[in-house]
Structures are given as C-alpha cells and as structure tokens.
Design an enzyme around this catalytic site. Structure first.
Site, PDB file in Angstrom:
ATOM      1  N   SER A  16       0.824  -1.207   0.000  1.00 56.68           N
ATOM      2  CA  SER A  16       0.000   0.000   0.000  1.00 56.68           C
ATOM      3  C   SER A  16       0.855   1.252   0.000  1.00 56.68           C
ATOM      4  O   SER A  16       0.328   2.351  -0.119  1.00 56.68           O
ATOM      5  CB  SER A  16      -0.952   0.001   1.188  1.00 56.68           C
ATOM      6  OG  SER A  16      -0.269  -0.313   2.354  1.00 56.68           O
TER       7      SER A  16
ATOM      8  N   HIS B 229      -3.191  -3.091  -6.117  1.00 56.35           N
ATOM      9  CA  HIS B 229      -3.512  -2.561  -4.792  1.00 56.35           C
ATOM     10  C   HIS B 229      -5.007  -2.660  -4.527  1.00 56.35           C
ATOM     11  O   HIS B 229      -5.792  -1.839  -4.989  1.00 56.35           O
ATOM     12  CB  HIS B 229      -3.025  -1.096  -4.680  1.00 56.35           C
ATOM     13  CG  HIS B 229      -3.204  -0.533  -3.316  1.00 56.35           C
ATOM     14  ND1 HIS B 229      -3.515   0.779  -3.078  1.00 56.35           N
ATOM     15  CD2 HIS B 229      -3.107  -1.118  -2.099  1.00 56.35           C
ATOM     16  CE1 HIS B 229      -3.611   0.975  -1.781  1.00 56.35           C
ATOM     17  NE2 HIS B 229      -3.377  -0.154  -1.172  1.00 56.35           N
TER      18      HIS B 229
ATOM     19  N   GLU C  71      -6.163  -0.474  -7.683  1.00 58.66           N
ATOM     20  CA  GLU C  71      -5.179   0.366  -8.362  1.00 58.66           C
ATOM     21  C   GLU C  71      -4.141  -0.555  -9.011  1.00 58.66           C
ATOM     22  O   GLU C  71      -3.609  -1.455  -8.363  1.00 58.66           O
ATOM     23  CB  GLU C  71      -4.482   1.286  -7.350  1.00 58.66           C
ATOM     24  CG  GLU C  71      -5.372   2.401  -6.844  1.00 58.66           C
ATOM     25  CD  GLU C  71      -4.667   3.313  -5.840  1.00 58.66           C
ATOM     26  OE1 GLU C  71      -4.894   4.528  -5.880  1.00 58.66           O
ATOM     27  OE2 GLU C  71      -3.898   2.807  -5.000  1.00 58.66           O
TER      28      GLU C  71
ATOM     29  N   ASN D  16      -4.866   6.491  -1.402  1.00 56.18           N
ATOM     30  CA  ASN D  16      -4.381   6.789  -0.051  1.00 56.18           C
ATOM     31  C   ASN D  16      -3.788   8.184   0.025  1.00 56.18           C
ATOM     32  O   ASN D  16      -3.915   8.877   1.028  1.00 56.18           O
ATOM     33  CB  ASN D  16      -3.317   5.772   0.378  1.00 56.18           C
ATOM     34  CG  ASN D  16      -3.957   4.461   0.788  1.00 56.18           C
ATOM     35  OD1 ASN D  16      -5.165   4.401   0.997  1.00 56.18           O
ATOM     36  ND2 ASN D  16      -3.156   3.418   0.886  1.00 56.18           N
TER      37      ASN D  16
HETATM   38  P1  NAI Z   1      -1.277  -9.108   7.673  1.00 56.62           P
HETATM   39  O1  NAI Z   1      -0.285  -8.852   8.728  1.00 56.62           O
HETATM   40  O2  NAI Z   1      -2.700  -9.312   8.069  1.00 56.62           O
HETATM   41  O3  NAI Z   1      -0.836 -10.368   6.811  1.00 56.62           O
HETATM   42  C1  NAI Z   1       0.449 -10.580   6.333  1.00 56.62           C
HETATM   43  C2  NAI Z   1       0.642 -12.080   6.240  1.00 56.62           C
HETATM   44  O4  NAI Z   1       1.825 -12.316   5.526  1.00 56.62           O
HETATM   45  C3  NAI Z   1       0.788 -12.768   7.585  1.00 56.62           C
HETATM   46  O5  NAI Z   1      -0.136 -13.827   7.687  1.00 56.62           O
HETATM   47  C4  NAI Z   1       2.208 -13.257   7.572  1.00 56.62           C
HETATM   48  O6  NAI Z   1       2.387 -14.469   8.285  1.00 56.62           O
HETATM   49  C5  NAI Z   1       2.479 -13.427   6.119  1.00 56.62           C
HETATM   50  N1  NAI Z   1       3.888 -13.374   5.761  1.00 56.62           N
HETATM   51  C6  NAI Z   1       4.828 -12.492   6.163  1.00 56.62           C
HETATM   52  N2  NAI Z   1       6.012 -12.779   5.577  1.00 56.62           N
HETATM   53  C7  NAI Z   1       5.812 -13.859   4.802  1.00 56.62           C
HETATM   54  C8  NAI Z   1       6.644 -14.623   3.938  1.00 56.62           C
HETATM   55  N3  NAI Z   1       7.915 -14.321   3.763  1.00 56.62           N
HETATM   56  N4  NAI Z   1       6.101 -15.667   3.297  1.00 56.62           N
HETATM   57  C9  NAI Z   1       4.810 -15.981   3.448  1.00 56.62           C
HETATM   58  N5  NAI Z   1       3.966 -15.286   4.248  1.00 56.62           N
HETATM   59  C10 NAI Z   1       4.467 -14.237   4.909  1.00 56.62           C
HETATM   60  O7  NAI Z   1      -1.124  -7.891   6.664  1.00 56.62           O
HETATM   61  P2  NAI Z   1      -2.192  -7.276   5.666  1.00 56.62           P
HETATM   62  O8  NAI Z   1      -2.933  -6.196   6.343  1.00 56.62           O
HETATM   63  O9  NAI Z   1      -2.940  -8.357   5.017  1.00 56.62           O
HETATM   64  O10 NAI Z   1      -1.247  -6.563   4.600  1.00 56.62           O
HETATM   65  C11 NAI Z   1      -0.558  -7.286   3.619  1.00 56.62           C
HETATM   66  C12 NAI Z   1      -0.108  -6.347   2.527  1.00 56.62           C
HETATM   67  O11 NAI Z   1      -1.250  -5.707   1.981  1.00 56.62           O
HETATM   68  C13 NAI Z   1       0.807  -5.242   2.980  1.00 56.62           C
HETATM   69  O12 NAI Z   1       1.735  -4.982   1.966  1.00 56.62           O
HETATM   70  C14 NAI Z   1      -0.133  -4.058   3.177  1.00 56.62           C
HETATM   71  O13 NAI Z   1       0.525  -2.824   3.032  1.00 56.62           O
HETATM   72  C15 NAI Z   1      -1.093  -4.289   2.055  1.00 56.62           C
HETATM   73  N6  NAI Z   1      -2.416  -3.691   2.236  1.00 56.62           N
HETATM   74  C16 NAI Z   1      -3.079  -3.732   3.418  1.00 56.62           C
HETATM   75  C17 NAI Z   1      -4.345  -3.165   3.553  1.00 56.62           C
HETATM   76  C18 NAI Z   1      -5.095  -3.271   4.830  1.00 56.62           C
HETATM   77  O14 NAI Z   1      -6.118  -2.568   4.974  1.00 56.62           O
HETATM   78  N7  NAI Z   1      -4.685  -4.107   5.763  1.00 56.62           N
HETATM   79  C19 NAI Z   1      -4.994  -2.499   2.418  1.00 56.62           C
HETATM   80  C20 NAI Z   1      -4.232  -2.567   1.184  1.00 56.62           C
HETATM   81  C21 NAI Z   1      -2.994  -3.108   1.122  1.00 56.62           C
END
Ligand code: NAI
Length: 678
Positions: A419, A440, A452, A490
C-alpha cells in the site's frame, strides 16, 4: 403482416401463428432501448395492431442477455425538462400500446433484464425467465438519480405489490429469477431448456394474472399509504439525504399520492422523472456510470487467460484476495509462514464463502475445492499470477521475490499488494523487473470495487495490461496508477483524514467532524473511517507519506495507537464499539460545521489537484473515478476535480487562502489550481 426487414428486430411466425419478436440491436454486444430500436418497434406495433397474431413473444438474440435498459447516452443529450417529457412520452406510448394489444403478450427473458428492459417486459401480459445464474432482473434507475420512467413504477407495483416493488426501485437492487418469481415481478422462472416452451404455454393458456397477497393489497390502501411512506422516507434518509439524492423521496411521494389512480400515476411519473433527469445529481450520477464503463475498458486490449492464482501472505488482505479469486472461479493456492496461520486463512475463507453463497452448500463446496492452503509454496511454479500480500516491509518483500523468481512459470506475472512501497524499490531484486506490477486492493476486498494497477518505471506494458485484465476477470474496476508515494487513493485520502484527526486534537468532537463530512455527502465520516481501517494502519501509511508530503502525524494518533486502541477491531479507537457497533454521543451540539467541512474537503481537493499535476493517473476523469470508487467521495458530486469545476476553481482557491491564513501553510494551494478552468 408484411415481411419488412428491420435493423434491430427480427420477426418470426411459428406454426401456431405466434409472433416471436427477436431484439438484436445492430452493431452492439447487448440490447438497449435506443431511439432507433423504439422507432422500429413503433412500425412493428402498427403492423401487429392491424393484423393481430395469435400471441406475441418478445425475446433477445444476444447471448446471455435480454435488454440492459435505455440508451443512457441519449439521456445525457436531453437539454431541458421539455425535451425529457417528449422522450418519456414516446416510450410511454409504446409501452401502453403493447399493454393494449388484445392478443396474449409474453416477455421471454434470459440474461440481464434491467431498467427500460424490465419496464418493457412489465408492459406484456406475462414474463417468463430462465433461472440461469446470468439471469437477473431489476429497476436500477435510482442509481442514475431518477426512477423508472417508462411506466415501470405503476406496473412493477401492480405485479409485485407496493412493498416489494418500492423496495426494489428504492434500492436499485437486481434480483434472480427465483426471487423475482417469489415477489410476483415475473410469472415463472424455468430452466433455460424449458424457456421457449413456457413462453408458448403462457400464450396458449392465457392464465388469469396472479393476485397480490393480502398484505401487499392492504399496503396500497389510501389510509395506510401515508404511514408506510413515512417509514420508507425514514429508511431512505438513513442512507441518502434529500438535498443530495432527491429521486427516492420523489418516488415515495409519487406512490403515496397517486397509487390509487394508475392513469394519473403514469402521467405524474413522466413529470417527476423529467424533472429529475435534468438535475445536477442525475447528470453527475450518469457521469459516474460512464466513468465506471471507462475503468472497465482497461485491460480489454489483451487476452490474459490465467487459471491459477498463487497468493503469498494469507493475512487480512491476502486471505481475502484468495477467497475472492476462488469465488470468481480461479484455482487458488495460498502460502504463509506457518500452517497455523493458514488455518486462520482457511477459517476466514469459510466466512467469506458463507457470506457470498448463504446456504448454497454446493457452491461453498465448489469454492473450497478451488482454494488450497499451500504452506510449502508449491503453487509458485504453477501460477499464472502471483499476488504478494506479506508484511509491509521492503526488505522482506525483496527477499521473497528473489527466492520465488527462479521457480515462476515463464510469462507469469508478479503482483504486489503493497500500500505504500514504491515499485522501483521492490523490483531491484528481480532478474526480470518488467514482470512486477502493483495490484492494490482495498479493505474489505469483497466490497471495495476499485483496484489500483500500479506501474513502476520498469513495469512492462504487457504486464500492466495483463494485471488490468486480471482485475476485470475478478469483477473489479482497474485504475492504472503511476508508482509514487501513496499511489492515488491513499494519497488523496490521507490529508483529509489527518485534518480530521488534527481537529480531534483541537478538542472538536469526532461526532461533529463526521457530521460535517457526511453533510458534504461522504458515505462515512473520516473519524469513523479511520477507526474502521485500523488506526495502526492509518498511522503507518501517514508516517510513510509524511516523508514525501507536507503532512505531520497528529500527536493523538500516535498516543492512541501506543495504547493499543486501534479502532473498531479492538473495540476502541476514537470511538468505542459495542458488538462492532459504533457508540456515538447523540446529544452533542454541532457548531462551526461549514469551516470544519472546508478544512477536510479542501485538503482532499488540493491533493487531487497535485496528483493531476504530477500525472499520477491519466487524466481528470481517472482522478474522479479513483476518489469515487476508492474513497466513496460523494458520487452525486461526480468526483473531486469535477466538483472543483462545478464550484469554480477561483472560489475554492479563495477558500484555501482564508484557511492558509488561519491554519498555516498546509493549506497552501497547489500551483496547478491556476490551470483548472471553471
Ligand atoms: P497481515 O499482517 O494481516 O498479513 C500478512 C501475512 O503475511 C501474515 O499472515 C504473515 O504471516 C504473512 N507473511 C509475512 N512474511 C511472509 C513470507 N515471507 N512468506 C509468506 N507469508 C508471509 O497484513 P495485511 O494487512 O494483510 O497486509 C498485507 C499487505 O497488503 C501489505 O503490503 C499491506 O501494506 C497491504 N495492504 C493492506 C491493507 C489493509 O487494509 N490491511 C490495504 C491494502 C494493502
């Protein structure tokens, strides 16, 4: 009847002298009730009236669609109410003539049947519809700032009763054949293979029209109507303000005042719809419709036949993206660090499937079959597209890319859901940086329509097109955006949110701030929105953006996050929550709403102008599409840049300058305002 040939219609008589009237609009993928289609129908009806067939069956020759409604382009050409009246009167006359035919008339519906198409079908004696999943019927005109204007108000109420029909028209909801049959909008829902037979049966048997249920008949009684109408107004007002969206209120009044006299109601329908059609709200909502159509065209230039999606990171976003892709028919593998995390992902997916399919167990089982937990990442080598949604950490992401690239299929694309990290910072670890693109998604994935499509300096044009095509294939609206801090949505949203948080710092009640925003037409106030997104996430995005933009992190945001109050998800943020429901103080007296509104909205508009100057998206329209579909920006205002043109750039710059004097240089107008014409 003579054998004239038509551009859009085809006439076919069967052995029982039933006329099968096929609509196949020339040079179009789908049928619309355009002026040309109507003009030919006029001639055809004249012939039918002279020499009645045994029955008339109207059907479509387009694949999997009946009629999508009126031609909205023609609607935009109406200059004033008088022109709108002429336009509607012509349609009414045709519908009335179909209704008046003394032979049995049937609409045979397969696929989408919307707006004017539904109204045409309602003018027939009977409606039979295939129960295929592509078959849907509705009267969604309210979404364009009007309501049904081809006699559909009167006829839908006559068929389905006022409660069901008004509900459909007020929400614009589109329903399945089974649901339509249940409420009486159609006469029968049948499997596609029996559709023709059923249509013919209705002509031959000419059954008596179905009687409305007692409750529906009672609801139409003149003594009860005012009471029910006031309930309807109450419901509508919780979603849309009358000054922003007049159509639902006018529709309720139309029904309340004229339901006892169908002829008069038809006449008044023309008057009311013609007035609404030329309002700013209707023009702006029609523009939103066309913006959506433009977004849908992205990725059309290329054929991207992906079958397998591999998602890495099964957290909030990755998990929801994976289940959404499975719902949309892809084979999906999800990879995460541990089997325990994947167990959580699987649990979340079950909730998504249940929400989507309700009690349709077969569909749930099928979606589950398509979604596989893949701790070892076997899917990497099979996937046509890999979507990375791991922690927001550039080093960790780069390391992951390096490890998976050698195993990726040739031609497969790598998409990141980052993001905030620039694509150029991520692609450096790849041998082929051209295959990296940003996809995105927004949270919650199932509800947010926009994605996006982020292109970095190195992203290949084909990759970009493929990513857009993929987004379309899962029913999302792709918006190509240049890789730059905060991308588009954003970046525009954050200054607005932070200004709201600064005002909380100043002691203004969150309720007042949120009211100022919803009064403007935002679907939700910024403080409630920040709580819903998660204050930790807001803080994170804000601190990244603060490095490149003129924004400072409000102190109270840091404090509240440090205390672990992250918003709705922890039960407490700026507001407190009971069972997920926000607790607002209803007794607060709101003061100074105009200035509060200006402070937030001007920040959002100023950032939109900066994005335009920097060419973050292709043009003004794409900024408007981004803010509407990404932030919910008041659709009746048709986007931030459109709003500037509506209000006059000069007037708004004057507002900015007042705010700058009072609150400092964070209100300095972007230089590009000068270029915007009023
Ligand atoms: P989250 O913390 O809920 O999930 C991330 C997951 O990735 C975790 O389950 C973790 O165990 C896993 N993970 C971390 N390193 C790993 C690896 N090397 N191999 C496999 N799995 C791995 O995070 P979330 O909120 O889902 O965010 C994920 C991405 O999406 C980020 O880049 C964030 O910036 C982006 N994003 C988040 C939004 C939100 O509202 N939470 C909205 C739009 C984008």
């Amino acid at each position: 009847m003579n054998n004239k040939s038509y551009n859009n219609w085809k006439l076919e008589f069967d052995e029982a002298s039933i006329l099968w009237l096929h609509l196949d609009m020339a040079d179009a993928g789908a049928n619309l009730l355009s002026s040309k289609v109507f003009a030919e129908l006029d001639t055809i009806l004249a012939d039918i009236e002279k020499e009645l067939p045994q029955g008339l069956i109207i059907l479509s020759d387009k694949k999997d669609s009946f009629i999508f409604g009126a031609d909205i382009k023609e609607f935009t050409e109406l200059k004033n109410q008088q022109e709108a009246i002429v336009f509607l009167e012509r349609a009414h006359a045709l519908m009335n003539r179909i209704e008046a035919l003394s032979c049995p008339t049937v609409s045979m519906i397969h696929g989408m049947c919307l707006g004017g198409g539904t109204e045409l079908s309602l003018a027939c004696d009977y409606r039979v519809m295939s129960d295929e999943s592509c078959s849907r019927i509705g009267l969604p005109e309210i979404k364009l700032g009007i309501f049904p204007g081809y006699g559909g108000t009167v006829r839908s109420i006559r068929c389905a009763g006022p409660l069901a029909a008004m509900n459909m028209m007020l929400t614009g909801r589109i329903i399945t054949a089974r649901a339509a049959s249940k409420i009486g909008l159609i006469d029968e829902a049948v499997p596609l293979r029996q559709l023709k037979h059923a249509a013919k049966r209705f002509v031959m048997d000419s059954p008596k029209p179905r009687k409305l249920a007692l409750l529906q008949r009672l609801a139409n009684h003149k003594l009860l109507r005012p009471l029910i109408a006031s309930q309807m107004r109450k419901q509508v007002s919780s979603k849309a303000k009358q000054e922003h969206y007049p159509a639902p209120y006018r529709l309720i009044d139309l029904w309340k005042n004229y339901a006892g006299n169908q002829g008069e109601m038809l006449k008044q329908e023309i008057q009311e719809v013609s007035k609404l059609a030329t309002t700013n709200t209707a023009r702006n909502l029609v523009r939103v419709f066309f913006l959506q159509e433009t977004l849908k065209k992205h990725g059309k230039q290329i054929e991207f036949k992906a079958k397998h999606v591999h998602v890495i990171g099964g957290g909030i976003m990755g998990g929801d993206i994976a289940s959404w892709c499975a719902i949309k028919g892809y084979n999906v593998t999800v990879q995460d660090q541990t089997p325990e995390r994947l167990a959580q992902t699987s649990k979340r997916a079950q909730i998504s499937f249940k929400k989507k399919y309700k009690r349709d167990r077969r569909a749930i089982v099928a979606a589950n079959d398509r979604l596989m937990m893949d701790h070892k990442g076997i899917g990497v080598a099979q996937a046509d597209i890999i979507i990375e949604a791991i922690f927001e950490d550039a080093d960790v992401k780069r390391e992951l890319y390096q490890s998976i690239e050698p195993r990726m299929k040739e031609g497969a694309i790598l998409a990141t859901n980052t993001s905030s990290i620039m694509l150029e910072d991520l692609s450096s670890s790849l041998n082929n940086p051209g295959r990296l693109v940003g996809l995105h998604f927004f949270n919650p994935v199932a509800l947010m329509p926009l994605v996006e499509i982020i292109h970095g300096e190195n992203t290949d044009e084909t990759t970009l097109q493929q990513a857009s095509a993929f987004a379309r294939s899962i029913g999302k609206l792709p918006l190509p955006v240049k890789s730059s801090p905060g991308f588009l949505v954003n970046r525009i949203l954050m200054p607005y949110l932070l200004e709201a948080v600064i005002m909380v710092d100043e002691g203004i009640a969150p309720e007042t701030i949120d009211k100022a925003a919803t009064d403007f037409g935002m679907p939700m106030g910024p403080i409630e929105l920040a709580d819903a997104v998660g204050l930790d996430i807001c803080k994170n995005v804000a601190s990244i953006l603060s490095k490149t933009m003129n924004i400072t992190l409000p102190k109270n945001l840091e404090k509240i996050v440090d205390k672990g109050n992250l918003g709705k998800k922890t039960g407490s943020g700026f507001y407190s929550y009971k069972k997920g429901k926000v607790q607002k103080n209803k007794k607060i007296k709101h003061n100074n709403l105009a200035e509060i509104q200006d402070r937030m909205i001007m920040k959002l508009l100023n950032e939109s102008v900066a994005c335009l100057r920097e060419g973050i998206v292709e043009n003004e329209d794409m900024i408007d599409a981004g803010v509407i579909f990404g932030t919910g920006f008041a659709p009746f205002r048709s986007g931030s840049i459109h709003h500037i043109h509506d209000e006059g750039a000069e007037n708004l710059m004057a507002k900015m300058s007042v705010l700058e004097k009072r609150f400092g240089d964070r209100f300095k107008a972007d230089e590009y305002w000068q270029e915007l014409e009023d």
